[in-house]
Structure formats: C-alpha cells, structure tokens
Design a protein around this motif. Structure first.
Motif, PDB file in Angstrom:
ATOM      1  N   ARG A   1     -25.872  36.045 -38.241  1.00  0.00           N
ATOM      2  CA  ARG A   1     -24.988  34.207 -37.760  1.00  0.00           C
ATOM      3  C   ARG A   1     -23.798  34.332 -36.951  1.00  0.00           C
ATOM      4  NH1 ARG A   1     -26.542  31.062 -35.266  1.00  0.00           N
ATOM      5  NH2 ARG A   1     -28.071  28.801 -35.354  1.00  0.00           N
ATOM      6  N   LEU A   2     -23.611  33.789 -35.718  1.00  0.00           N
ATOM      7  CA  LEU A   2     -22.281  33.213 -35.963  1.00  0.00           C
ATOM      8  C   LEU A   2     -22.647  31.911 -35.508  1.00  0.00           C
ATOM      9  CD1 LEU A   2     -19.329  34.090 -35.693  1.00  0.00           C
ATOM     10  CD2 LEU A   2     -19.308  34.485 -33.597  1.00  0.00           C
ATOM     11  N   ILE A   3     -21.410  30.912 -36.035  1.00  0.00           N
ATOM     12  CA  ILE A   3     -21.472  29.545 -35.763  1.00  0.00           C
ATOM     13  C   ILE A   3     -19.531  29.821 -35.156  1.00  0.00           C
ATOM     14  CG2 ILE A   3     -21.559  27.196 -35.427  1.00  0.00           C
ATOM     15  CD1 ILE A   3     -23.208  27.948 -38.143  1.00  0.00           C
ATOM     16  N   TRP A   4     -19.661  29.525 -33.254  1.00  0.00           N
ATOM     17  CA  TRP A   4     -18.176  29.676 -32.943  1.00  0.00           C
ATOM     18  C   TRP A   4     -18.170  27.869 -32.431  1.00  0.00           C
ATOM     19  CZ3 TRP A   4     -15.289  33.278 -32.421  1.00  0.00           C
ATOM     20  CH2 TRP A   4     -13.967  33.026 -31.282  1.00  0.00           C
ATOM     21  N   THR A   5     -16.640  27.183 -32.347  1.00  0.00           N
ATOM     22  CA  THR A   5     -16.372  26.404 -32.104  1.00  0.00           C
ATOM     23  C   THR A   5     -15.383  26.758 -30.709  1.00  0.00           C
ATOM     24  OG1 THR A   5     -16.526  25.346 -33.937  1.00  0.00           O
ATOM     25  CG2 THR A   5     -15.186  24.381 -32.279  1.00  0.00           C
ATOM     26  N   SER A   6     -16.146  26.154 -29.846  1.00  0.00           N
ATOM     27  CA  SER A   6     -15.289  26.185 -28.421  1.00  0.00           C
ATOM     28  C   SER A   6     -14.673  25.491 -27.571  1.00  0.00           C
ATOM     29  CB  SER A   6     -16.643  27.060 -27.000  1.00  0.00           C
ATOM     30  OG  SER A   6     -16.150  27.254 -25.896  1.00  0.00           O
ATOM     31  N   SER A   7     -15.723  24.367 -26.764  1.00  0.00           N
ATOM     32  CA  SER A   7     -14.859  23.026 -26.062  1.00  0.00           C
ATOM     33  C   SER A   7     -15.874  22.713 -24.787  1.00  0.00           C
ATOM     34  CB  SER A   7     -13.326  23.473 -25.818  1.00  0.00           C
ATOM     35  OG  SER A   7     -12.366  22.078 -24.195  1.00  0.00           O
ATOM     36  N   LEU A   8     -15.961  21.380 -24.955  1.00  0.00           N
ATOM     37  CA  LEU A   8     -16.551  20.587 -23.706  1.00  0.00           C
ATOM     38  C   LEU A   8     -16.173  21.631 -22.429  1.00  0.00           C
ATOM     39  CD1 LEU A   8     -15.700  17.380 -22.904  1.00  0.00           C
ATOM     40  CD2 LEU A   8     -14.308  18.585 -24.225  1.00  0.00           C
ATOM     41  N   GLY A   9     -17.092  21.651 -21.079  1.00  0.00           N
ATOM     42  CA  GLY A   9     -16.042  21.638 -19.697  1.00  0.00           C
ATOM     43  C   GLY A   9     -16.253  23.134 -19.572  1.00  0.00           C
TER      44      GLY A   9
ATOM     45  N   ARG B   1      -9.144  18.546 -14.938  1.00  0.00           N
ATOM     46  CA  ARG B   1      -7.404  18.218 -15.583  1.00  0.00           C
ATOM     47  C   ARG B   1      -6.593  18.723 -16.624  1.00  0.00           C
ATOM     48  NH1 ARG B   1      -9.001  13.749 -12.413  1.00  0.00           N
ATOM     49  NH2 ARG B   1      -7.825  12.307 -13.971  1.00  0.00           N
ATOM     50  N   ALA B   2      -7.660  18.398 -17.727  1.00  0.00           N
ATOM     51  CA  ALA B   2      -6.488  17.765 -19.194  1.00  0.00           C
ATOM     52  C   ALA B   2      -6.285  19.593 -19.279  1.00  0.00           C
ATOM     53  CB  ALA B   2      -6.905  17.001 -19.643  1.00  0.00           C
ATOM     54  N   LEU B   3      -7.327  20.057 -19.256  1.00  0.00           N
ATOM     55  CA  LEU B   3      -7.569  21.744 -20.283  1.00  0.00           C
ATOM     56  C   LEU B   3      -7.878  22.822 -18.928  1.00  0.00           C
ATOM     57  CD1 LEU B   3      -9.584  20.102 -22.615  1.00  0.00           C
ATOM     58  CD2 LEU B   3      -7.516  20.539 -22.485  1.00  0.00           C
ATOM     59  N   PRO B   4      -6.678  23.380 -17.325  1.00  0.00           N
ATOM     60  CA  PRO B   4      -7.171  24.370 -16.910  1.00  0.00           C
ATOM     61  C   PRO B   4      -7.216  25.840 -17.511  1.00  0.00           C
ATOM     62  CG  PRO B   4      -5.159  22.646 -16.471  1.00  0.00           C
ATOM     63  CD  PRO B   4      -6.197  21.993 -18.062  1.00  0.00           C
ATOM     64  N   GLY B   5      -6.078  25.709 -18.024  1.00  0.00           N
ATOM     65  CA  GLY B   5      -5.660  27.076 -18.536  1.00  0.00           C
ATOM     66  C   GLY B   5      -6.686  27.399 -19.854  1.00  0.00           C
ATOM     67  N   TYR B   6      -7.249  26.443 -20.419  1.00  0.00           N
ATOM     68  CA  TYR B   6      -7.483  25.671 -22.331  1.00  0.00           C
ATOM     69  C   TYR B   6      -8.868  26.867 -22.167  1.00  0.00           C
ATOM     70  CZ  TYR B   6      -8.988  24.137 -26.017  1.00  0.00           C
ATOM     71  OH  TYR B   6      -9.914  23.346 -27.305  1.00  0.00           O
TER      72      TYR B   6
END
Length: 224
Positions: free
Chosen positions: A96-104, A119-124
């Motif tokens: 069981r793994l919970i992983w925080t990522s990003s919207l978009g 636009r704000a987070l292209p490479g990220y």
C-alpha cells in the motif's frame, strides 16, 4: 489492530500535518523518514525518526521493512525516488502506497485555470507525470494524490475527483491540512481509492485562477 505507517518526506509541509494527526492515533505506530531532521517541527523530533535519503535503496529498505502503509511526500528528483521506492516496496512485499503528486499532470484541469496551471508549471508537470506513471505502472496498491494550489489555512475542507472515472479537476486551491486529512482517511481505510489518481480541492474554490494571495504564496505573479 495497530498499523505500522511510514511517512517518507515527513518534514514536508503537508506531511507534518499528517505526522501530528497520526501520532494522536493510538492505533498507529508511526515512523518518519527525513533527509534533515532539523527541518521537522521540534515537537516531532523525539518521536520515531529515521534519517535517510529517498534515492538510496538501502535507506529505503531499512525504513520500509515491516511497514503496512507507506506515504511519500517528496520533491526534487521524484522520478528516481519513485523508481527506488517501488523497487524497495516490491522487494519487501509492502503493497500500500500513497503518493503526493500535482494537479495538471494528465492535462485534466479544465478551462482557463488549466491553461494557467500549465503555463506556471511546465517542466514540473512533466517530471511529476513521469513519476506518477512509474507508480501506476507498478503492481502496488497505490493512490496518487493531485492537490490544487496549496494554502497554509488551518482548516479541513476538501472534495475529491477520480482520474479513473474521468472526472475533471474542480477547484483552484486546497489547504495542506486538508490534503493531510485525506491521507489519514486513506490510512484509516486502506481499501479506499486503490489504484486511482485522486484530485483534491476545496469545495467552492472553482474559478479561472487561484485567489491573488494564493498565487503570491506559491511564488507566482497574480497577473501572469
């Protein structure tokens, strides 16, 4: 029944809320894995803390052995961290793994807010998508969390959207405490949202862009 819980990146601003919530639960045996113990809230430093590197297989294996659930709240080289974490969990039989990522990361944020976020987070976004793909291509019982733009508001108020169910992302902001509360809900109900990627936002925060103060707090020009 006591659960053994490991938080990797336990000194992140989201994870420290989760640390405190879980330490208050007598049914949880919590281990906090950090690179720099000095960055932990002082009230946490006398608890069960392992100092290590999330890109070190050896360090991860020491921390993961015997755990029931792993929550990772990481930044930096998340692609390598995801690879090493999946391999260590597979080796030790922890599922069981919970992983925080990003919207978009899936281009799932609609309208003008989605355009601004891209636009704000292209490479990220591409980096976090690559890491999320490593997790979702594994055989782990994962939940990937995609929070809206983060605030430090002392509140728990959130709603979720499911990538598996093709639900478009909703709001523009969410408190870190709310994300932590959702993490804790998964730990309390480990069968919930398994093998799904979940968007988390504050109800009623829909719009073309986050509030001005939220953008500034995240280091972005509110006029961008």
């Amino acid at each position: 029944m006591t659960k053994n819980i490991l938080i990797i990146g336990a000194n992140s601003r989201i994870a420290q809320w989760a640390d405190k919530m879980l330490l208050a639960d007598e049914n949880v045996n919590l281990t906090m894995f950090v690179r720099n113990k000095a960055k932990l809230d002082p009230e946490l430093t006398d608890k069960n803390v392992i100092v290590g590197d999330a890109t070190s297989s050896a360090d991860l294996e020491v921390a993961i052995k015997g755990q029931d659930i792993v929550y990772a709240s990481l930044a930096g080289n998340v692609v390598d961290q995801a690879k090493k974490l999946v391999a260590a969990m597979d080796k030790l039989g922890v599922k069981r793994l919970i992983w925080t990522s990003s919207l978009g990361i899936y281009d799932e944020v609609p309208g003008k807010f989605g355009e601004l976020n891209a636009r704000a987070l292209p490479g990220y976004l591409q980096t976090y998508r690559d890491a999320a793909d490593i997790i979702s291509d594994s055989d782990l019982d994962y939940t990937i969390i995609r929070p809206a733009w983060l605030t430090d508001n002392d509140e728990v108020d959130y709603e979720t959207t499911s990538y598996n169910n093709d639900e478009a992302f909703k709001g523009t902001e969410i408190s870190r405490k709310s994300v932590a509360a959702y993490v804790v809900s998964l730990i309390n109900s480990p069968e919930k949202d398994v093998r799904d990627s979940i968007g988390v936002d504050k109800p009623g925060s829909d719009g073309d862009r986050p509030r001005r103060e939220v953008m500034m707090a995240n280091g972005f020009d509110p006029e961008m």
